[in-house]
Design an enzyme around this catalytic site. Structure first.
Site, PDB file in Angstrom:
ATOM      1  N   VAL A 169     -10.974   2.740  -3.785  1.00 34.27           N
ATOM      2  CA  VAL A 169     -10.628   2.225  -5.112  1.00 34.27           C
ATOM      3  C   VAL A 169     -11.610   1.099  -5.463  1.00 34.27           C
ATOM      4  O   VAL A 169     -11.611   0.053  -4.800  1.00 34.27           O
ATOM      5  CB  VAL A 169      -9.180   1.702  -5.149  1.00 34.27           C
ATOM      6  CG1 VAL A 169      -8.833   1.167  -6.540  1.00 34.27           C
ATOM      7  CG2 VAL A 169      -8.196   2.789  -4.732  1.00 34.27           C
TER       8      VAL A 169
ATOM      9  N   HIS B 243      -9.937  -5.384  -3.365  1.00 39.04           N
ATOM     10  CA  HIS B 243      -8.593  -5.599  -2.834  1.00 39.04           C
ATOM     11  C   HIS B 243      -8.701  -6.023  -1.378  1.00 39.04           C
ATOM     12  O   HIS B 243      -9.482  -5.453  -0.614  1.00 39.04           O
ATOM     13  CB  HIS B 243      -7.728  -4.340  -2.952  1.00 39.04           C
ATOM     14  CG  HIS B 243      -8.397  -3.088  -2.512  1.00 39.04           C
ATOM     15  ND1 HIS B 243      -9.339  -2.429  -3.279  1.00 39.04           N
ATOM     16  CD2 HIS B 243      -8.289  -2.372  -1.367  1.00 39.04           C
ATOM     17  CE1 HIS B 243      -9.760  -1.352  -2.626  1.00 39.04           C
ATOM     18  NE2 HIS B 243      -9.147  -1.307  -1.459  1.00 39.04           N
TER      19      HIS B 243
ATOM     20  N   ASP C 213       0.844  -1.197   0.000  1.00 40.42           N
ATOM     21  CA  ASP C 213       0.000   0.000   0.000  1.00 40.42           C
ATOM     22  C   ASP C 213       0.878   1.245   0.000  1.00 40.42           C
ATOM     23  O   ASP C 213       1.881   1.323   0.706  1.00 40.42           O
ATOM     24  CB  ASP C 213      -0.923  -0.012   1.233  1.00 40.42           C
ATOM     25  CG  ASP C 213      -2.070   0.965   1.098  1.00 40.42           C
ATOM     26  OD1 ASP C 213      -3.216   0.522   0.940  1.00 40.42           O
ATOM     27  OD2 ASP C 213      -1.812   2.200   1.139  1.00 40.42           O
ATOM     28  N   ILE C 214       0.493   2.230  -0.789  1.00 39.07           N
ATOM     29  CA  ILE C 214       1.298   3.453  -0.922  1.00 39.07           C
ATOM     30  C   ILE C 214       1.287   4.286   0.367  1.00 39.07           C
ATOM     31  O   ILE C 214       2.196   5.074   0.602  1.00 39.07           O
ATOM     32  CB  ILE C 214       0.787   4.287  -2.121  1.00 39.07           C
ATOM     33  CG1 ILE C 214       1.879   5.227  -2.620  1.00 39.07           C
ATOM     34  CG2 ILE C 214      -0.488   5.038  -1.784  1.00 39.07           C
ATOM     35  CD1 ILE C 214       1.554   5.851  -3.967  1.00 39.07           C
TER      36      ILE C 214
END
Ligand code: 5GP
Ligand code: ZN
Length: 115
Positions: free
Chosen positions: A96, A100, A30-31
């Site tokens: 998003v 996920h 994850d960013i």
């Protein structure tokens, strides 16, 4: 799918730190990690959320969970435990709309739902 952030990561159009890859799944960090370990596991095919994926392709949903377990093992999370989270929709905090699994751990994670 056009204009889907995670489809663009699958296509290599947006870089990501990939930790696991199969023909049908991708796992990447994850960013903006919310824990010492925070990996996202996605099917490479576009499905909006966990229920849409489970209805359309239950075998693929099982693969996503199997990869989540492999990532947890590889990241050393299985002794102390970890959390797998699927957010869905606006109230679920899903940003998003490509399903996920968040695999998070590496420290105590606190209550399941913040105050
Ligand atoms: P959601 O809120 O939809 O359940 O989770 C979306 C996650 O995607 C967030 O934890 C967010 O930090 C992560 N994210 C958003 N943009 C990017 C990106 O470009 N690359 C990566 N690796 N993660 C992203
Ligand atoms: Zn997508």
């Amino acid at each position: 799918m056009e204009d889907c952030l995670f489809c663009k990561i699958v296509a290599g159009e947006i870089p990501a730190t990939v930790v696991h890859r199969t023909d049908a799944t991708l796992a990447f960090r994850d960013i903006a990690p919310k824990a010492p370990v925070h990996v996202l596991v996605i099917p490479t095919a576009h499905h909006v959320d966990a229920v849409a994926l489970a209805r359309a392709d239950p075998a693929l949903a099982a693969q996503v969970l199997a990869v989540a377990a492999e990532v947890a093992e590889a990241e050393g999370l299985t002794v102390d435990g970890y959390r797998i989270i699927f957010n869905s929709g606006r109230y679920g905090g899903q940003e998003v709309p490509h399903v996920h699994a968040h695999v998070v751990g590496g420290a105590p994670l606190g209550p399941m739902i913040a105050g």
